[in-house]
Design a protein around this motif. Structure first.
Motif, short mmCIF file in Angstrom:
data_model
loop_
_atom_site.label_atom_id
_atom_site.label_comp_id
_atom_site.label_asym_id
_atom_site.label_seq_id
_atom_site.Cartn_x
_atom_site.Cartn_y
_atom_site.Cartn_z
N PHE A 155 0.84 -1.20 0.00
CA PHE A 155 0.00 0.00 0.00
C PHE A 155 0.87 1.25 0.00
CE2 PHE A 155 -2.36 3.43 2.04
CZ PHE A 155 -3.56 3.40 1.35
N ALA A 156 1.91 1.28 0.83
CA ALA A 156 2.79 2.44 0.91
C ALA A 156 3.53 2.67 -0.41
CB ALA A 156 3.78 2.27 2.05
N VAL A 157 3.99 1.58 -1.04
CA VAL A 157 4.69 1.73 -2.33
C VAL A 157 3.76 2.30 -3.37
CG1 VAL A 157 5.75 0.45 -4.24
CG2 VAL A 157 6.40 -0.09 -1.88
N TYR A 158 2.54 1.78 -3.46
CA TYR A 158 1.59 2.30 -4.45
C TYR A 158 1.25 3.76 -4.15
CZ TYR A 158 0.66 -2.49 -6.06
OH TYR A 158 0.78 -3.75 -6.57
N TYR A 159 1.05 4.08 -2.89
CA TYR A 159 0.73 5.47 -2.54
C TYR A 159 1.83 6.40 -3.03
CZ TYR A 159 -0.23 9.69 0.10
OH TYR A 159 -0.48 10.99 0.45
N HIS A 160 3.07 6.07 -2.75
CA HIS A 160 4.17 6.95 -3.15
C HIS A 160 4.38 6.93 -4.67
CE1 HIS A 160 5.11 8.10 0.87
NE2 HIS A 160 5.33 6.87 1.26
N TYR A 161 4.03 5.82 -5.32
CA TYR A 161 4.10 5.78 -6.77
C TYR A 161 3.22 6.87 -7.37
CZ TYR A 161 3.65 4.03 -11.57
OH TYR A 161 3.65 3.92 -12.94
N PRO A 227 -10.79 7.81 3.32
CA PRO A 227 -11.44 6.84 4.20
C PRO A 227 -10.42 6.18 5.12
CG PRO A 227 -11.01 5.83 2.10
CD PRO A 227 -10.59 7.28 1.96
N ARG A 228 -10.90 5.52 6.14
CA ARG A 228 -10.00 4.73 6.96
C ARG A 228 -9.52 3.54 6.13
NH1 ARG A 228 -11.64 3.46 13.06
NH2 ARG A 228 -11.77 5.73 12.87
N VAL A 229 -8.25 3.20 6.28
CA VAL A 229 -7.65 2.08 5.55
C VAL A 229 -7.40 0.95 6.55
CG1 VAL A 229 -5.77 1.32 4.04
CG2 VAL A 229 -6.56 3.72 3.96
N LEU A 230 -8.17 -0.12 6.42
CA LEU A 230 -8.01 -1.29 7.27
C LEU A 230 -7.10 -2.28 6.55
CD1 LEU A 230 -11.79 -1.82 8.14
CD2 LEU A 230 -10.13 -0.42 9.39
N VAL A 231 -5.99 -2.66 7.17
CA VAL A 231 -4.99 -3.48 6.49
C VAL A 231 -4.89 -4.86 7.15
CG1 VAL A 231 -2.62 -3.60 5.64
CG2 VAL A 231 -3.69 -1.37 6.01
N ASN A 232 -4.85 -5.88 6.33
CA ASN A 232 -4.72 -7.25 6.82
C ASN A 232 -3.25 -7.53 7.16
OD1 ASN A 232 -5.18 -9.87 7.56
ND2 ASN A 232 -5.64 -10.61 5.50
N ARG A 243 2.93 3.45 8.99
CA ARG A 243 3.05 4.88 9.29
C ARG A 243 3.69 5.67 8.15
NH1 ARG A 243 3.20 1.48 13.12
NH2 ARG A 243 2.26 1.82 15.16
N ALA A 244 3.83 5.02 7.00
CA ALA A 244 4.52 5.64 5.88
C ALA A 244 3.61 6.50 5.02
CB ALA A 244 5.19 4.57 5.01
N VAL A 245 2.31 6.55 5.33
CA VAL A 245 1.35 7.36 4.58
C VAL A 245 0.61 8.24 5.58
CG1 VAL A 245 -0.57 7.32 2.94
CG2 VAL A 245 1.11 5.46 2.92
N PRO A 246 1.24 9.31 6.05
CA PRO A 246 0.64 10.12 7.13
C PRO A 246 -0.64 10.83 6.73
CG PRO A 246 2.63 11.17 6.26
CD PRO A 246 2.57 9.80 5.67
N ASP A 247 -0.91 10.98 5.43
CA ASP A 247 -2.12 11.68 5.00
C ASP A 247 -3.38 10.84 5.17
OD1 ASP A 247 -0.60 13.84 4.29
OD2 ASP A 247 -0.50 13.32 2.16
N LEU A 248 -3.23 9.54 5.43
CA LEU A 248 -4.37 8.66 5.60
C LEU A 248 -4.28 7.93 6.93
CD1 LEU A 248 -4.46 7.05 2.03
CD2 LEU A 248 -6.03 8.78 2.91
#
Length: 493
Positions: A155-161, A227-232, A243-248
């Motif tokens: 998720f963090a890699v895609y967000y920063h992409y 939205p809240r991101v629930l991660v498995n 914690r690598a995506v502070p905007d969400l």
């Protein structure tokens, strides 16, 4: 006399999930856990008609409703491909527009029908391939949350992409020497072979470009709706990535896997037929503890004939008993989103001349297999569901990643956890027999407190702590459920 106020509506979570087994399984399990965390809540689960009819083949109508033994109700939606999406038949360029139009109309109708029956939806929870679901939630004024069924690192890699690092990631992922590294905000260094495969796509002509386009749409909606991101996943495993995506608001709610016989039973509604499900366990019962090599590459991946041969020879070379799940048509075939794997035609088949050594089947109950004391290691494609199931059972892994998030999962398994060994691929992307034998021996070795097996056992304990009462993931899920209950009460006033 003052009019008595009617009671506020019960919180009602509507799960909207793509019709792929690897998405349906973790979403169903989270739905059941959510009901346990909020006993007053209702949960409705909606996947595509094509998948729904495979999950419930005895229903008189493909769009018929059902309720499982956890109380979750099932209502299918149309994604425009009610007989399944077929890459050789349907135009890829039409896929996103067709699914968006059909899905939007169908989901809106489901929400309206539920409200008319006195069951208004108060929160929509969606997985990442139903990229049209957030727009429906927004149009209907319903709060939403995304359930991210891959690692937080992916998720963090895609967000920063999609937020300024696309060029750097594509350059790293396409490094011909495979020696490039990239550093993203809040993340450790990642090598080219540790990145999700989607970030390597640079042309619309790429066969998986549709996946990248869908991810782009998804992250645009995340930016707007937040939205809240629930991660498995769980905090101890991915503290940096969470914690690598502070905007969400990204929170761990996993590992979401069956946690016992009751869960295994209640989570058994899937697209597989379960004939002779006991055959594998009966065979395992005849084997010594920690002696069996279990092999499975999931429900979507195909295997070349050469890879099949190298796998068979490598397993035989170990001299160890093996249980190999080889889905019919998976060799030199291509699985499609509408594929329905069939049960074993020969549950006692073996590996060529050494058929007394191995058992080859087309399906097994993976959690029962991984929970069996005879299983010593798991040769896996590193799908996140499979990896989490192995982690929660303390089974060491041999990682053979293929695409999407699997290279990142392999990195987590080997480099971050030390609970597995990653196999090296040759120039054709094949794990040769000698390399497979080497990795199996490393994974199966005891090695004392510092060995792979001991580290796998320690991660099993950490995973169990996360979902236990008062654990980090259990608290996060309970907080999400409680917040939804409060939100439902406030919105009714």
């Amino acid at each position: 006399m003052a009019m008595e106020k009617s009671p506020p509506p019960a919180p009602h979570f509507l799960f909207v999930v793509s019709g792929i087994q690897g998405h349906i399984n973790p979403a169903r399990r989270l739905a059941a856990r959510l009901m346990a965390s909020a006993p007053a809540a209702r949960v409705t689960f909606s996947t595509a008609v094509s998948a729904h009819r495979l999950m419930f083949p005895s229903l008189p109508s493909p769009a018929g409703e059902d309720v499982d033994d956890t109380g979750v109700a099932y209502v299918p939606h149309s994604d425009g491909y009610d007989d399944g999406y077929k890459p050789g038949v349907h135009a890829r360029d039409d896929y996103m527009a067709r699914t968006r139009a059909a899905g939007t109309e169908s989901l809106s109708a489901i929400v309206a029908a539920l409200a008319a029956r006195g069951r208004p939806v108060t929160c929509i929870v969606y997985t990442f391939l139903v990229v049209w679901a957030p727009a429906v939630a927004r149009a209907l004024g319903i709060p939403s949350a995304i359930y991210w069924i891959q690692p937080a690192a992916a998720f963090a890699v895609y967000y920063h992409y999609f937020h300024g690092h696309g060029e750097a990631l594509a350059s790293c992922a396409n490094d011909p020497a495979r020696g490039a590294v990239v550093r993203l905000p809040g993340m450790p260094l990642l090598r080219s072979d540790e990145l999700p495969s989607a970030v390597s796509i640079v042309s619309p002509e790429h066969k998986h470009y549709l996946l990248l386009a869908m991810l782009r749409d998804l992250f645009e909606d995340l930016d707007e709706l937040k939205p809240r991101v629930l991660v498995n996943t769980f905090d101890a495993l991915e503290p940096d990535a969470l914690r690598a995506v502070p905007d969400l608001e990204v929170v761990a709610v996993g590992p979401v896997v069956p946690d016992g016989e009751a869960s295994l039973s209640s989570s058994s509604t899937d697209m597989f037929r379960r004939d002779d499900a006991s055959a594998c366990v009966d065979w395992l019962d005849t084997k010594p503890a920690r002696s069996v090599v279990y092999v499975s590459f999931g429900t979507l991946l195909s295997m070349s004939k050469r890879q099949e041969e190298e796998m068979r020879r490598g397993l035989e070379a170990t001299g160890r008993p093996y249980l190999w799940v080889a889905r019919q048509g998976a060799v030199d075939g291509g699985a499609t989103l509408d594929s329905a794997p069939t049960p074993a035609a020969d549950a006692g088949g073996g590996g060529g001349e050494g058929d007394a050594q191995g058992m080859v089947v087309e399906w097994c109950d993976q959690m029962k297999v991984l929970s069996h004391p005879a299983v010593g290691c798991f040769v896996t494609h590193c799908g996140w569901n499979s990896a989490l199931e192995s982690i929660t059972r303390g089974v060491p892994m041999v990682a053979v990643p293929q695409w999407t998030d699997q290279p990142t999962v392999a990195w987590l398994v080997e480099a971050r956890m030390g609970a597995g060994v990653r196999a090296r691929l040759d120039g054709e992307g094949v794990v040769e027999r000698g390399e497979l034998q080497r990795c199996v021996e490393l994974a199966m070795a005891g090695g004392g407190d510092g060995g792979v097996r001991a580290r796998a056992e320690r991660w099993r304990e950490r995973a169990a702590e996360a979902v236990a009462a008062g654990g980090s993931s259990e608290r996060n899920l309970r907080a999400f459920a409680s917040g939804a209950v409060t939100q439902a009460v406030c919105s009714s006033r």
